[in-house]
Design a protein around this motif. Structure first.
Motif, PDB file in Angstrom:
ATOM      1  N   LYS A   1       0.293  23.033 -73.444  1.00 16.58           N
ATOM      2  CA  LYS A   1       1.723  22.997 -72.965  1.00 16.58           C
ATOM      3  C   LYS A   1       2.184  21.413 -73.182  1.00 16.58           C
TER       4      LYS A   1
ATOM      5  N   ARG B   1      -0.320  24.844 -67.143  1.00 18.16           N
ATOM      6  CA  ARG B   1      -0.462  26.623 -67.635  1.00 18.16           C
ATOM      7  C   ARG B   1       0.416  27.249 -67.019  1.00 18.16           C
TER       8      ARG B   1
ATOM      9  N   TYR C   1      -4.514  18.292 -70.222  1.00 23.58           N
ATOM     10  CA  TYR C   1      -4.432  19.427 -70.161  1.00 23.58           C
ATOM     11  C   TYR C   1      -5.199  20.367 -69.366  1.00 23.58           C
TER      12      TYR C   1
ATOM     13  N   ASN D   1      -4.747  21.447 -65.035  1.00 24.57           N
ATOM     14  CA  ASN D   1      -4.573  22.767 -64.368  1.00 24.57           C
ATOM     15  C   ASN D   1      -6.029  23.286 -63.784  1.00 24.57           C
TER      16      ASN D   1
ATOM     17  N   GLU E   1      -2.185  29.327 -77.037  1.00 26.44           N
ATOM     18  CA  GLU E   1      -1.992  29.395 -75.829  1.00 26.44           C
ATOM     19  C   GLU E   1      -1.715  30.941 -75.331  1.00 26.44           C
TER      20      GLU E   1
END
Length: 337
Positions: free
Chosen positions: A2, A20, A53, A57, A206
């Protein structure tokens, strides 16, 4: 993955990687300062962005900070190209039926598409300016893809492989200005002011199995002035998928990295006919015009007015766990001179 763009002193903003759950983000100027720069060099940037990313997360990055959707611009605050299709032919059919016009058979085999203004997009929480209520201001809930470089005359396989990101769209329209513009035989201009895109752009993976056959199989939720207005399924009744739309756009030209291709108004049928309002137990609509069309067909004239000063529209898409995919578009109408 994202990605979002936070407002700063530049026109293209600051690229950030977003967690996320949309709660944390981190700037990545060492990878790319803007989303357009990342798209221009996707082959080298993608893996680096994915590494960030994953760390975001997993909680292993110590330089992250709260992600404030209010501070986000559209993921691409401006783009080299914005072409909007009309993949939900049900919507087109209703438009023509409401004015007693037959729909040419070619509309089911050859996508409609217009080229919109892309030099300035509205932010997802930015007011929608309106000069004159007689212009018939409307919202339109859509999905869009962002492409990499697409060769001239690409086929469906190449078109599908060129999809880099997905976004949520409010394609703002001025319905009262459309007929005279189309009557000139040259297409939209005044009737299509700046559109707005959701705070976050996402890679297709995703979405998991909600991304299938080049379509997004999730409902698009629309709230208008505090009431549920629609939640049609974006994967249903989509006559042309995103590969079809990209292939169509590339028929006579190359598409540069960062090209945005819209789906057109998400629209569902009900048992082969027009859908029903949420209040009547249906899936509702993602624009006022469609409700007005059905009112015209059923009652002889439209009852629902277009947007006025102070009206508020919210668009959001949630995954099957109920989590927001793209963040929220939340806009009010303000009169301007």
């Amino acid at each position: 993955m994202k990605l979002a763009t936070l407002k700063n002193e530049t026109r293209d903003g600051q690229l950030v990687v977003v967690s996320r759950d949309l709660t944390r983000c981190i700037a990545v100027p060492d990878i790319a300062r803007s989303l357009q720069a990342a798209l221009d060099h996707w082959e080298t940037c993608e893996s680096k962005l994915r590494s960030v990313y994953d760390g975001l997360n997993n909680g292993t990055l110590d330089k992250s900070y709260d992600f404030d959707q209010q501070q986000a611009s559209s993921p691409l605050p401006r783009a080299y190209q914005w072409a909007d299709g009309s993949a939900y032919v049900n919507h087109v059919e209703l438009v023509r039926k409401a004015r007693g016009a037959e729909m040419p058979p070619s509309f089911w085999t050859d996508p409609l598409m217009y080229q919109g203004g892309s030099d300035t997009f509205l932010g997802p929480r930015e007011d929608i300016p309106l000069v004159d209520e007689a212009w018939g201001l409307d919202f339109e809930g859509e999905i869009a893809v962002v492409t990499g470089d697409v060769p001239l005359g690409t086929n469906r396989e190449g078109a599908s492989g060129a999809i880099r990101l997905l976004m949520l769209v409010n394609d703002v329209s001025l319905r009262g200005l459309i007929p005279p513009e189309l009557g000139k035989g040259f297409g939209f201009f005044h009737s299509k002011p700046s559109s707005a895109f959701g705070p976050v752009a996402v890679t297709p993976d995703e979405l998991g199995d909600a991304w299938m056959d080049n379509k997004v199989h999730l409902p698009l939720e629309v709230t208008y002035n505090g009431e549920a207005f629609g939640h049609p399924e974006a994967g249903e009744d989509m006559t042309f998928d995103f590969a079809d739309l990209i292939e169509h756009a590339a028929k006579s030209r190359k598409l540069g990295a960062g090209t945005i291709i819209g789906s057109g108004t998400v629209s569902n049928k009900l048992e082969g006919g027009p859908g029903k309002t949420v209040r009547e137990g249906g899936r509702g609509y993602t624009c006022l015009a469609e409700l007005r069309m059905i009112e015209t067909i059923n009652e002889g004239k439209a009852q629902t007015p277009f947007m006025a000063s102070g009206d508020r529209v919210i668009l959001e898409m949630k995954d099957r766990q109920g989590e927001s995919v793209f963040g929220r578009i939340d806009q009010r109408v303000v009169m301007t001179s």
